[in-house]
Write an enzyme that holds these catalytic residues in place. Sequence first.
Site, PDB file in Angstrom:
ATOM      1  N   ASP A 445       3.950 -15.586 -13.960  1.00  0.00           N
ATOM      2  CA  ASP A 445       3.164 -15.283 -14.029  1.00  0.00           C
ATOM      3  C   ASP A 445       1.931 -16.575 -13.411  1.00  0.00           C
ATOM      4  O   ASP A 445       2.531 -17.438 -13.306  1.00  0.00           O
ATOM      5  CB  ASP A 445       2.173 -15.447 -15.160  1.00  0.00           C
ATOM      6  N   LYS A 467      -0.976 -10.626 -10.150  1.00  0.00           N
ATOM      7  CA  LYS A 467      -1.562 -10.449 -10.663  1.00  0.00           C
ATOM      8  C   LYS A 467      -2.952 -11.017  -9.977  1.00  0.00           C
ATOM      9  O   LYS A 467      -3.667 -11.826 -10.862  1.00  0.00           O
ATOM     10  CB  LYS A 467      -1.055 -10.828 -12.253  1.00  0.00           C
TER      11      LYS A 467
END
Length: 764
Positions: A445, A467
């Site tokens: 992430d 993201k």
Amino acid sequence: MSPPTPSSSNPTTGGFSVPQPGASLLLSFSFRPSPYSQPAPFFILGSGPLAAQRAFAAIEANASVVILGKGNLENVCEELRWRVNHGQVSWVDLDQFSDITHDTELVNPDLVDTFALDKYFSGLPPSVSPKFLCITDTLLSTTTRRSRASALSIHTLCHSRNINVNTTDYPDLCDFSFATTYRFPDLPVISGGSSSAHLPTNGGALQIAITTNGQGCRLAGRIKREIVTRLPRDVGKAVGNVGKMRALAKERDRDAKQMFPSIFGFSGPSTTEDPEELDPCADTDTAPTPNSPIPQRPGRTVFIQENGFSPDGETTADRTRRRMKWVAQISEYWPLEKLAAMTEKDMKGYLEDEGAETETKAEVDPSVTPIETRSSCMATTKSELPPFSVPLPPQTSIHSIFPSPPNTIKPGQILLIGSGPGHPSLLTIAAHRALTELADIVLADKLVPAAVLALIPSRVEVVIAKKFPGNADRAQQEMMERALREARKGRCVVRLKQGDPAIYGRFGEEVLYFRNPPPRSPSTTTPAVDHPPLPPTLVIPGVSSALAAPTMFDIPCTQRGASTSFLITTPVGKGGKMLDMPKYERSRTVVVLMGVARLRSVVKTLIGSGKDADYPPYVPIAIIERASMPDQRVVESTLEDIEHAMESAEVGAQRPPGMMVIGWSVSALWGDGNVDVLSEGDDGEGETSGKCASEGTGILREASKTIEAEFREKNEQEMKQSEGTKIGNSEDVRRVRNWLGDGVRWRVREGLASTWDLFNIDSE
């Protein structure tokens, strides 16, 4: 880590930071010509080596340099003489403007150059009116040093003409100064096209400047060297790549506008605006946070319709804004080494509209040989074999007399790992081994810090999730599909998340997806392929930031006398929907994750309209950023002042990732402690007193009701005394004043204690 001095202790300051004189206003000037005006030349008085240094710095800033000297070029240093002869700088002989032989008043030699400069400046056209003059012949170490009286006279003249002056070795005669600088090299982007050929190969876009505000120029040089050696060697290339990526983010829409001039438009005041101008905070340091919430994109798009809209409803300007925000996110979160290694193909892929990758042909067409699907940009596995190189079993007939060969593809494995709050030493032993010994590919992430990613061996491929604002759902789907594909190739896939994966880490979604994968990827229309089942996903817990971050600043989530419980929540729901916040309970600490970008709406919801269930405006709150990292920071204030604190000059821009801690535990351990917030009978561990506990639950319940009733009555009386406002509880207001300081509205603490250096982990 010792607590810093509060911003102010004087109520007359309004709680804002008190400016501390003695600093320099560090500005960067560019003399690039614009379509509207031509910058004035940069004037340098003197002709020695220092003048050559100043001239070189000005030339690199695209300035037109004019050297002011006396006599002919033979009196000029070798470098300046070469630059004059090659047209890089201009030369003006001040003797041509001196007239002392005809004016008896000019008997003072200290005024000769002043009058010559005045005459020269008077003859310049308005377009080249000087703005900067650098006097270099006042250097202390030279034998022909200009006198102070002469320098003062020139300084006075320049002030009368609104010219800024720098006078070497005379700080009181300086309107500006030169910092000790270093310019990092910026190598070209690796690309087969010609679009990157213009990038410089020696001097790059990244420069750093160090100033000691006149207290030690030699020491400034040493500090500069210390900083340079601690940054990655290719950090300049990282800056160049980000600049290239910003251009690519706008390039496609600009090209499309040229293709369809009659139907292609940008939403905004002018159709001729540069797409970057439509969102000036997209990739600058003026935005409070690069995480400004924007709507999630519902669908995928691969082309531009001729009506100016994409199939998912985005206008061209919206899409350009989104891409610029993605560039800002990449600049904020990705490791510098990864930014430096980007190719132009990588950049276009990161900015691509399609969210998920398609399956490779080898996965859906067994007739394709491994060599046809091998990717040259993928890293090798621990066996030093590239991915896709595992031999596929040949197709055999059930009537063949030869037995079918065994399946040589080893079973893959997916490890779902929490990386902790940030400091590599806070990784679990299991997570460290998975990253350094077991992983064939790491899907991380964006919030996983560079210090953790640096532990991963160079042979392991690292992919960072896209993201970004408006793209979280697509990026999540993309990473799950990628993990599944890589595991089916027999690779050990590490899905790396910040903190603990089960705390707002989409842990459940991924476990269920890997447990019951779809028959084929939604990003492809090719027929489904039967794959052998994968081993169960192994989840390795991590140290949750929700608990570790407050602890790094001596803020307990529970503390006897201040907080008997804590609650972890977020204001962000599925698709970015705003969620309800918990009601106020005096004995509870509330930890809010992923909410700092929505600070205003969160605070407004908490304070509400002044009802009993709403939070009093004086309740302490702490915003903790980048906990356990060297630049960790906490901003402590009250609910009513925290917005002003985050917008203040002292705080500046936000430093994601951040979280909020709300409640009386925030102030519990400051100074001598503040652990008398709760009633005397509540010890914070579920007991009111030894006597009550020994007399049975019935008496305990009655005692609790009595204490609660007394506490409620006391609060009601205090609220009435304050005319029914939430500023009311005088005892609580006193607590806050003792915690922050009288008249102080917020406090900033930052930095990691040097003791943490004992726990540093060396990377490969």
